[in-house]
Enzyme design. Structure first.
Site, PDB file in Angstrom:
ATOM      1  NE  ARG A 230     -47.665 -67.693   8.359  1.00 26.85           N
ATOM      2  CZ  ARG A 230     -46.363 -67.154   9.165  1.00 26.85           C
ATOM      3  NH1 ARG A 230     -46.642 -66.280   9.931  1.00 26.85           N
ATOM      4  NH2 ARG A 230     -45.436 -67.314   8.316  1.00 26.85           N
ATOM      5  CD  GLU A 259     -50.081 -60.234   8.137  1.00 27.42           C
ATOM      6  OE1 GLU A 259     -48.710 -60.195   7.857  1.00 27.42           O
ATOM      7  OE2 GLU A 259     -50.416 -60.943   9.112  1.00 27.42           O
ATOM      8  CG  HIS A 278     -46.303 -60.688  10.451  1.00 25.06           C
ATOM      9  ND1 HIS A 278     -47.027 -61.308   9.354  1.00 25.06           N
ATOM     10  CD2 HIS A 278     -45.757 -61.534  10.997  1.00 25.06           C
ATOM     11  CE1 HIS A 278     -46.649 -62.733   9.541  1.00 25.06           C
ATOM     12  NE2 HIS A 278     -45.875 -62.778  10.367  1.00 25.06           N
TER      13      HIS A 278
END
Ligand code: NAD
Ligand code: 2HG
Length: 526
Positions: A230, A259, A278
């Site tokens: 994360r 993000e 990601h």
């Protein structure tokens, strides 16, 4: 017919399942205002990580029965708001485990052999064999931080590549780590000895900026760090500075503090840094897995059946649920509280069900207590379905006792957790039909409702101590909402339970313990 809104890109296998029982609208890239405008028409919402399901959206979703997250993290859903409205939130805790583990392994190898930069160089027309001399992972030390589902798979594969394995996970037993071939060590030792450090932990207040200027300074100058867990576990500014100064050897990141990644020093660095957007869960297989897993649960809930991986509401029949729900919340809160008081790894959980709870119908309360206990370690990955298995895998021994005699309340629940750092206990009951009250902490009687942020002290009952603690908290700008002392005898040992408006600032616990008469202090977030 029910209506389902799919607002992020989901594999067709999931849409096909939903279409068996509902009209499915796929609307990607909705702005928050657009989602707010249409959500009232839908019985279910299926998302990935792009849609933010805020309290406002949940309140506008007057027909919503279920929100399905095709993936693990539900950080983009206001779960408490959904729970208040009785909306089930489901996820897929395991559908992308292998995909994320393989991404971390790919990062380790790509970083060692400079694959991305070498590839870009050849594609630019060059044939440069000198700039990309790499390093072997064979016989190197891999430090795995977080030995859960993904960390364990990374470790197992790394072992077959001849890597030596160190692991840090305060909630895992030494035996479990040894089964996976890892030596369980303290974090500092892992930082000092590892050639590669791979993070597989949830983002929690404890893990936020776990990798910072101080911890980076403990690593080898050749160490490479990988984060496919994360964003926010690494302080990106400190990481960029450490890489620039040559304090560590490299970094590969799939997840970021914000993000999509915006302006960042990390973008300007060379082959020692690899950045992916990601992509950990982005394999065809994982996307099929999570889409099927979550779509099946949405279908079941729309048909009136229980969900198997509910983050907030268990998979029980509606009547049992209605009767037990307030007690489930009590059990989960007490489990979470005693887990935080015990700290470290819990080895034994004693659960006493008293009064009207001393029946076999109360079995789900054991699961709820375990779910609460494991929340600090597993966050949204622990649910009513897997809590028992997760506890067993972590070597937690659960001892249940039942006592039908009625004391001060119709039903009370007592939890005692013994772990690597000692034993703590909490008792709670319901006031009226659903108001949770803590009635005992570590054997001292109290009567307080739990609140989000709490501070407990173990101290000597003597004049002036409450004032000193109050002034100390005041000097750190901590506002006390309520305070109560529990004691057995006058001027003996006592427990103080304080509800505070905000989390305690860093460092203050050490100051509290220095107050004469205070022997221990614990802060918890519920
Ligand atoms: N990049 C991606 O696309 C992607 C995909 C899936 C999962 N993830 C993330 O990967 C991470 C790991 O997932 P998982 O399925 O292995 O989870 P898991 O719950 O199976 O394992 C997490 C482990 O972390 C340990 N842990 C908790 N707090 C810790 C701490 N302070 N220090 C050390 N260990 C701690 C727990 O005991 C547990 O064993 C999560 O953050 C998850 O959100 C990312
Ligand atoms: O790609 C995604 O949907 C996010 C994957 C991952 O971070 C998760 O939480 O499951």
């Amino acid at each position: 017919m029910s209506k389902v809104l799919v607002s992020d890109s989901i594999d067709q296998a999931g849409i096909d399942i939903l279409s068996q029982v509902a009209t499915v609208d796929v609307k990607l890239g909705l702005k928050p205002a657009q989602l707010l405008e249409i959500i009232g028409e839908y019985d279910a919402l299926m998302i990935r990580s792009s849609t933010r399901v805020t309290q406002e959206i949940i309140e506008a979703g007057t027909q919503l029965k279920i929100i399905g997250r095709a993936g693990v993290g539900v950080d983009n859903v206001d779960v408490p708001a959904a729970t208040r409205r009785g909306i089930v939130v489901v996820n897929s805790p395991e559908g992308n485990t292998i995909a994320a583990a393989e991404h971390a392994l790919a990062m380790i190898l790509a970083l060692s052999r400079h694959i991305p930069d070498a590839n870009a160089s050849v594609k630019r027309g060059a044939w440069d064999r000198n700039s990309f001399v790499g390093a072997e992972v064979y016989k190197k030390t891999l430090g795995v931080v977080g030995l859960g589902k993904i960390g364990s798979h990374v470790a197992a594969v790394a072992k077959t590549m001849g890597m030596k394995l160190l692991a840090y996970d305060p909630f895992i037993s030494t035996e479990r780590a040894e089964q996976i071939g890892c030596q369980l060590v303290e974090l500092d030792l892992l930082f000092q000895q590892a050639d590669y450090i791979t993070l597989h932990i949830p983002k929690t207040p404890e893990t936020t900026h776990l990798i910072n200027a101080t911890t980076l300074a403990k690593m080898k100058p050749t160490a490479r760090i990988i984060n496919c867990a994360r964003g926010g576990i690494i302080d990106e500014v400190a990481l960029a500075a450490a890489l620039k100064a040559g304090k560590i050897g490299g970094a590969a990141l799939d997840v970021f503090e914000s993000e999509p990644l915006g302006e960042s020093e990390l973008r300007s660095l060379g082959k020692e840094v690899i950045l992916t957007p990601h992509l950990g869960a982005s394999t065809a297989e994982a996307q099929v897995n999570v889409a099927i897993d979550v779509a099946e649960q949405i279908r079941d809930v729309l048909l009136g059946l229980p969900a198997r991986s509910a983050v907030n509401i268990p998979g029980l029949g509606p009547d049992v649920l209605e009767e037990l729900k307030p007690y489930m919340q009590l059990a989960e809160t007490l489990g979470n509280l005693v887990g935080q008081l015990a700290g470290g790894r819990v080895e034994v959980l004693n659960i006493r069900l008293q009064g009207e709870l001393a029946t076999n119908k109360s079995q789900p309360l054991i699961v709820a207590a375990l779910k609460g206990l494991l929340y600090q370690a597993l966050r949204e990955r622990v649910n009513y379905v897997n809590a028992n298995i997760e506890a067993k895998e972590r070597g937690i021994r659960v001892i249940e006792t039942r006592d039908a005699s009625i004391r001060d309340y119709a039903g009370t629940l007592h939890l005692e957790a013994t772990g690597t750092l000692g034993t703590h206990s909490v008792t709670g009951a319901l006031l009226g039909e659903r108001e949770i009250h803590l009635t005992d902490v570590d054997g001292f009687p109290i009567n307080v409702p739990p609140s989000k942020y709490m501070l407990f002290t173990l101290h000597r009952d003597m004049p002036g101590i409450i004032g000193k603690l109050g002034s100390l908290l005041g000097s750190f700008n901590v506002n006390i909402a309520s305070m109560q002392v529990g004691r057995k005898i006058v001027r003996g040992d006592a427990v103080m339970a304080l509800s505070i408006d905000d989390p305690l600032p860093e460092g203050i616990l050490d100051e509290i313990i220095k107050v004469p008469g205070i022997r221990d202090a614990y802060t918890v977030t519920l």
